[in-house]
Motif scaffolding. Structure first.
Motif, short mmCIF file in Angstrom:
data_model
loop_
_atom_site.label_atom_id
_atom_site.label_comp_id
_atom_site.label_asym_id
_atom_site.label_seq_id
_atom_site.Cartn_x
_atom_site.Cartn_y
_atom_site.Cartn_z
N LEU A 46 0.85 -1.20 0.00
CA LEU A 46 0.00 0.00 0.00
C LEU A 46 0.88 1.24 0.00
CD1 LEU A 46 -2.56 -0.97 2.80
CD2 LEU A 46 -3.03 -0.91 0.34
N THR A 47 0.34 2.32 -0.58
CA THR A 47 0.99 3.62 -0.47
C THR A 47 0.32 4.36 0.68
OG1 THR A 47 1.45 3.71 -2.85
CG2 THR A 47 1.50 5.80 -1.65
N LEU A 48 1.09 4.65 1.69
CA LEU A 48 0.54 5.25 2.90
C LEU A 48 0.63 6.78 2.89
CD1 LEU A 48 2.12 2.78 5.48
CD2 LEU A 48 -0.20 2.72 4.56
N PHE A 49 1.60 7.31 2.15
CA PHE A 49 1.80 8.75 2.12
C PHE A 49 1.95 9.26 0.68
CE2 PHE A 49 3.50 7.46 6.24
CZ PHE A 49 2.88 8.36 7.11
N GLU A 50 1.47 10.47 0.46
CA GLU A 50 1.78 11.20 -0.76
C GLU A 50 3.00 12.06 -0.47
OE1 GLU A 50 -1.44 13.53 -2.16
OE2 GLU A 50 -2.87 11.85 -2.20
N ARG A 51 4.02 11.90 -1.32
CA ARG A 51 5.23 12.69 -1.15
C ARG A 51 5.01 14.04 -1.83
NH1 ARG A 51 5.16 7.26 0.13
NH2 ARG A 51 7.24 6.54 0.81
#
Length: 320
Positions: A46-51
């Motif tokens: 999963l992608t937990l953060f937007e950079r």
């Protein structure tokens, strides 16, 4: 594979909004914080953060998991607190084993003082001349007399030398002419016995010196030997660690040379850090060590000792 420790980084970044601030909070570098977040995302798939240019922002997937991560963090804190409380909890039952003669002499006052120091510890005392199996859980602490305790995983502390030799009461010594030879010794009553483990060795020693005919009674335990000697019934072999600290006993013969018997305090490796066991080991070990260092009862006034304390006679083996 998920590393639960990465949840700390996830929460720190979620709360601070950047890997730089999270690294400072956790006392690691920004690179380490960023790497752990990447590892967590890879493990979860999963992608937990937007950079973003302004920092890290939670994705919807991250938002959905952040409260669960906080719950895991709280559970870990509760677990740590419970473990710390258990480590401080010096209470419960400790099963202690030793021979009867040590139980009624050395251990009786020590266990009284142990209870005063640790009232939440309950001692279950098992007296046996045969060593219980500490590895199998038959006991947790043992006080034994032996050359060197044997057994896998045993943790031992040597208290001091404990050779066995011949003793009588001070009153008996005052009422009888001291023996100068083995032949003289045969005219004195010998108390035999001591139990099925002690008696065969004791009897063989008597036979070697032609003293088996002097045995006037047998006791089934070492405490029986001690009681008979205290009562002035005659002479018997006793452990020197006990008998030399009895003010009413006199050493008839010096211990045999090269007698390597010693007193040992023993537990098993898997128990040594259990708080209640550690408390018992530390208390008994320190107190017994003090006894070992203290001078034995002064025997200079014994009718059978020279003023400097040396015995006036030694047993001469009968000529064949």
């Amino acid at each position: 594979m998920l590393d639960w420790n990465d949840l700390r980084y996830f929460l720190a970044v979620a709360e601070t909004g950047s890997t730089l601030a999270a690294g400072k909070k956790l006392k690691v570098s920004q690179t380490t914080a960023a790497r752990r977040i990447a590892a967590l995302e890879e493990a979860l798939g999963l992608t937990l953060f937007e950079r973003r240019q302004a920092g890290y922002a939670l994705t919807p997937a991250g938002e959905a998991l952040v409260e669960r991560a906080r719950a895991v963090e709280a559970s870990a804190a509760h677990f740590t607190d419970a473990a710390a409380a258990a480590a401080r909890d010096i209470s419960g039952t400790v099963r202690l084993t030793t021979s009867d003669i040590y139980a009624v002499t050395l251990m009786a006052p020590l266990l009284r003082d142990l209870h005063d120091a640790h009232p939440a510890i309950r001692i279950e005392l098992v007296t046996s001349d045969y060593p219980l199996d500490l590895a199998a859980g038959e006991a947790e602490v043992a006080l034994r007399a032996s050359v060197m305790p044997q057994g896998g995983g045993l943790v031992v502390r040597r208290i001091g030398p404990d050779p066995w030799t011949l003793y009588c009461s001070r009153d008996y010594a005052a009422r009888h002419v001291r023996p100068k030879t083995a032949e003289d010794l045969r005219s004195h009553p010998i108390i035999g016995g001591g139990g099925e483990k002690i008696w065969p060795v004791y009897r063989a020693w008597l036979e070697r010196h032609g003293l088996e005919g002097a045995v006037v009674m047998e006791h089934g335990s070492a405490t029986g030997l001690l009681a008979a000697v205290r009562a002035g019934a005659g002479m018997a072999v006793l452990p020197s660690f006990v008998a030399d600290r009895e003010p009413e006993l006199v050493q008839v013969l010096p211990p045999m040379k090269h007698d390597d018997l010693a007193l040992w305090l023993i537990t098993h490796e898997r128990l040594r850090r259990t708080p209640r066991v550690r408390a018992v080991l530390d208390f008994l070990g320190d107190r017994l060590a003090q006894l070992a260092k203290a001078a034995p009862v002064d025997g200079s006034q014994s009718p059978w000792l020279e003023p400097d304390g040396r015995p006036r006679m030694s047993l001469v083996a009968p000529q064949s």
